[in-house]
Write an enzyme that holds these catalytic residues in place. Sequence first.
Site, PDB file in Angstrom:
ATOM      1  N   VAL A 245       0.742  -1.317  -0.084  1.00 35.54           N
ATOM      2  CA  VAL A 245      -0.001  -0.059  -0.205  1.00 35.54           C
ATOM      3  C   VAL A 245       0.822   1.320   0.029  1.00 35.54           C
ATOM      4  O   VAL A 245       1.834   1.401   0.837  1.00 35.54           O
ATOM      5  CB  VAL A 245      -0.751   0.051   1.187  1.00 35.54           C
ATOM      6  CG1 VAL A 245      -1.743   1.245   1.361  1.00 35.54           C
ATOM      7  CG2 VAL A 245      -2.116  -1.170   0.984  1.00 35.54           C
ATOM      8  N   ARG A 279       0.779  -4.317  15.725  1.00 35.12           N
ATOM      9  CA  ARG A 279       0.540  -3.539  16.945  1.00 35.12           C
ATOM     10  C   ARG A 279       1.829  -3.209  17.460  1.00 35.12           C
ATOM     11  O   ARG A 279       2.744  -3.714  17.415  1.00 35.12           O
ATOM     12  CB  ARG A 279      -0.206  -4.162  18.205  1.00 35.12           C
ATOM     13  CG  ARG A 279      -1.747  -4.568  17.596  1.00 35.12           C
ATOM     14  CD  ARG A 279      -2.180  -5.455  18.721  1.00 35.12           C
ATOM     15  NE  ARG A 279      -2.592  -4.596  19.709  1.00 35.12           N
ATOM     16  CZ  ARG A 279      -3.618  -3.861  20.173  1.00 35.12           C
ATOM     17  NH1 ARG A 279      -4.652  -3.744  19.109  1.00 35.12           N
ATOM     18  NH2 ARG A 279      -3.803  -3.204  21.077  1.00 35.12           N
ATOM     19  N   ASP A 319       2.226  -7.446  26.097  1.00 30.63           N
ATOM     20  CA  ASP A 319       2.671  -6.776  24.741  1.00 30.63           C
ATOM     21  C   ASP A 319       3.644  -5.760  24.991  1.00 30.63           C
ATOM     22  O   ASP A 319       4.585  -5.705  24.188  1.00 30.63           O
ATOM     23  CB  ASP A 319       1.445  -6.224  24.402  1.00 30.63           C
ATOM     24  CG  ASP A 319       0.427  -7.296  23.692  1.00 30.63           C
ATOM     25  OD1 ASP A 319       0.499  -8.542  23.918  1.00 30.63           O
ATOM     26  OD2 ASP A 319      -0.756  -6.594  23.211  1.00 30.63           O
ATOM     27  N   HIS A 451     -14.040 -41.762  19.685  1.00 29.72           N
ATOM     28  CA  HIS A 451     -14.608 -41.760  18.287  1.00 29.72           C
ATOM     29  C   HIS A 451     -16.121 -41.760  18.362  1.00 29.72           C
ATOM     30  O   HIS A 451     -16.491 -42.323  19.533  1.00 29.72           O
ATOM     31  CB  HIS A 451     -14.384 -43.288  17.851  1.00 29.72           C
ATOM     32  CG  HIS A 451     -14.969 -43.507  16.346  1.00 29.72           C
ATOM     33  ND1 HIS A 451     -14.484 -42.864  15.324  1.00 29.72           N
ATOM     34  CD2 HIS A 451     -16.224 -44.101  15.963  1.00 29.72           C
ATOM     35  CE1 HIS A 451     -15.335 -43.163  14.146  1.00 29.72           C
ATOM     36  NE2 HIS A 451     -16.494 -44.035  14.693  1.00 29.72           N
TER      37      HIS A 451
HETATM   38  P1  NAD Z   1       0.238  -9.288  12.163  1.00 28.48           P
HETATM   39  O1  NAD Z   1       1.399  -8.794  12.542  1.00 28.48           O
HETATM   40  O2  NAD Z   1      -0.486 -10.688  12.386  1.00 28.48           O
HETATM   41  O3  NAD Z   1      -0.048  -9.019  10.547  1.00 28.48           O
HETATM   42  C1  NAD Z   1       0.038  -7.814  10.057  1.00 28.48           C
HETATM   43  C2  NAD Z   1       0.154  -8.073   8.487  1.00 28.48           C
HETATM   44  O4  NAD Z   1       0.469  -6.715   7.978  1.00 28.48           O
HETATM   45  C3  NAD Z   1       1.576  -8.817   8.139  1.00 28.48           C
HETATM   46  O5  NAD Z   1       1.133 -10.000   7.394  1.00 28.48           O
HETATM   47  C4  NAD Z   1       2.247  -7.616   7.268  1.00 28.48           C
HETATM   48  O6  NAD Z   1       3.071  -8.141   6.325  1.00 28.48           O
HETATM   49  C5  NAD Z   1       1.153  -6.760   6.715  1.00 28.48           C
HETATM   50  N1  NAD Z   1       1.676  -5.397   6.387  1.00 28.48           N
HETATM   51  C6  NAD Z   1       2.332  -4.534   7.191  1.00 28.48           C
HETATM   52  N2  NAD Z   1       2.372  -3.412   6.588  1.00 28.48           N
HETATM   53  C7  NAD Z   1       1.723  -3.635   5.450  1.00 28.48           C
HETATM   54  C8  NAD Z   1       1.717  -2.492   4.260  1.00 28.48           C
HETATM   55  N3  NAD Z   1       2.055  -1.175   4.493  1.00 28.48           N
HETATM   56  N4  NAD Z   1       0.805  -3.063   3.281  1.00 28.48           N
HETATM   57  C9  NAD Z   1       0.243  -4.168   3.204  1.00 28.48           C
HETATM   58  N5  NAD Z   1       0.684  -5.046   4.165  1.00 28.48           N
HETATM   59  C10 NAD Z   1       1.034  -4.726   5.335  1.00 28.48           C
HETATM   60  O7  NAD Z   1      -0.782  -8.116  12.909  1.00 28.48           O
HETATM   61  P2  NAD Z   1      -2.324  -7.977  13.369  1.00 28.48           P
HETATM   62  O8  NAD Z   1      -3.030  -8.795  12.359  1.00 28.48           O
HETATM   63  O9  NAD Z   1      -2.475  -6.422  13.068  1.00 28.48           O
HETATM   64  O10 NAD Z   1      -2.322  -8.380  14.724  1.00 28.48           O
HETATM   65  C11 NAD Z   1      -1.749  -7.637  15.648  1.00 28.48           C
HETATM   66  C12 NAD Z   1      -1.199  -8.605  17.147  1.00 28.48           C
HETATM   67  O11 NAD Z   1      -2.490  -9.008  17.557  1.00 28.48           O
HETATM   68  C13 NAD Z   1      -0.670  -9.823  16.368  1.00 28.48           C
HETATM   69  O12 NAD Z   1       0.635  -9.921  17.063  1.00 28.48           O
HETATM   70  C14 NAD Z   1      -1.541 -10.942  16.608  1.00 28.48           C
HETATM   71  O13 NAD Z   1      -0.909 -11.989  16.833  1.00 28.48           O
HETATM   72  C15 NAD Z   1      -2.588 -10.382  17.778  1.00 28.48           C
HETATM   73  N6  NAD Z   1      -3.873 -10.994  17.466  1.00 28.48           N
HETATM   74  C16 NAD Z   1      -4.044 -12.160  17.754  1.00 28.48           C
HETATM   75  C17 NAD Z   1      -5.372 -12.648  17.576  1.00 28.48           C
HETATM   76  C18 NAD Z   1      -5.572 -14.314  18.071  1.00 28.48           C
HETATM   77  O14 NAD Z   1      -4.540 -14.976  18.636  1.00 28.48           O
HETATM   78  N7  NAD Z   1      -6.551 -14.984  17.185  1.00 28.48           N
HETATM   79  C19 NAD Z   1      -6.316 -12.068  17.045  1.00 28.48           C
HETATM   80  C20 NAD Z   1      -6.344 -10.801  16.650  1.00 28.48           C
HETATM   81  C21 NAD Z   1      -4.747 -10.207  16.941  1.00 28.48           C
END
Ligand code: NAD
Length: 479
Positions: A245, A279, A319, A451
Amino acid sequence: MSETYDLIVIGGGTGGYPAAIRAGQLGMKAVCINAWLNRDGKPAYGGTCLNAGCIPSKALLESSEMFHRAGHELAIHGVKVSAPKLDLAAMQARKDKISAGLTGGIGALFKANGVTGLEGTARLLGEGKVEYTSHGGEKKVLSAKHIIVATGSEPVNLKIAPFDHTRICDSWDALDFTEVPQRLGIIGAGVIGVELGSVWARLGAKVTILEAMPGFLPMVDQTIAKDAQRQYAKQGLDIRLGAKVLGAKAGSKDVKVEYESDGKKQSETFDKLIVAVGRRPYTGGLNAQGVGLELDPRGFVKVDRQYRTNLPGVYATGDVIGGLMLAHKAIEEGVALVEQLHGEKTEVNYNVIPSVIYTAPEVAWVGLSEEQARAAGHEVKTGVSPFAANGRAKALEAATGTVKVISDAKSDRILGVHMVGPYVSEILQSVVVALEFGATTADLQLTMHGHPTLAEALHEAYLAVDGRAIHAINKKKAA
Ligand code: NAD
């Protein structure tokens, strides 16, 4: 005169409140200062997880899945109903009620464990002192032998696509939409991107996810990540990899996003854009600089293996210290730290942290992927089992996905299990226990699984590692 405690916990999220409760259980005089205000202006314990992350997103994931299944699946079961109608306000009210119930419960747990809960902000003053300011503005000074900083994290705000919280939204905004956006753009195909993309796609949005990296879910075993990617594509999620982006511009009615893909500039217009690119640590208002609390170049509080910062008596968990940003990791750190302060030898095992993506099918994993295991120098043997051969999954109308077991060929130890499939988040927890006990593949091959259960697919994958799967054609010769 300052109020004196054994422990001051700064932050009432998952890195903080369990630490305060454990301290209360161990007879320490503990106070937890929590700054969180919900968007209705009301204070709440539980931080991001309970108010703006894990719990509300799971509530919406469940409700939206119900809506989708009512429209697409009931007829297959022979249940005839007319087309379901969406009452988004009721769906949101249910979600809010679940969060409120759980956050209110923390206050009750504080009382039951003799923990003092204070709503407001905390500022480090140095030498074991903290200035507390209530939301009403009254100040007092507290002192304690131990202080834990558990101030959490906040969504990364991209300069090229800054949040306006109306068109360009963070993950919290995206949990509170009052109508389904027709065209929803998401930057980042990480955990948040695919979970929120799933919610709004099931409710009718056309979802496009722009991901800068060329690969999908690089932390997940690539056999499993590719299977998940296929399932998401079938569900209509348009995930564009290698889409960097360049900028986003919000207008009064829509938001235009420019990105680069295959060396070409492209653009898309959406009704809403969610930015989910990770984050970053939150230390605002803490006075870190004033007291000389050391942060790393990315703003994380620097700690050693006992969660000690550079300041005597000041510790940090969750975090704000980095590592996996997961609620359960933060909880275990806070509890382990308090037990250490109490003279116990508790430790967090960072090699066995479960991870889950709550889409349908779910993705869940613990330990190494095949790629990570090979990169770490292991001689690897793997076993794969499809849910297509699992009776319970068929009965659930959810017979898609795969279980993959990654073992060390020499020691037979299980190195990791990665899965995509129905309710694999629940199945994963037996693997967590097995890895904690250092299980070998043979140990788990000899373990009886009920099962018919979904967990049988896991057992079949343990067997498949040595070519012994009963309900699949084994590619390798039985050991
Ligand atoms: P993430 O790090 O999982 O994913 C962010 C994604 O954005 C990456 O794949 C990255 O390559 C991409 N990205 C970064 N800059 C970009 C750009 N300029 N253009 C396009 N893509 C870009 O982060 P998240 O999804 O925001 O989640 C944040 C945190 O919260 C993570 O550490 C996640 O593990 C945690 N979280 C966990 C859960 C869960 O356990 N189910 C749910 C939600 C969030």
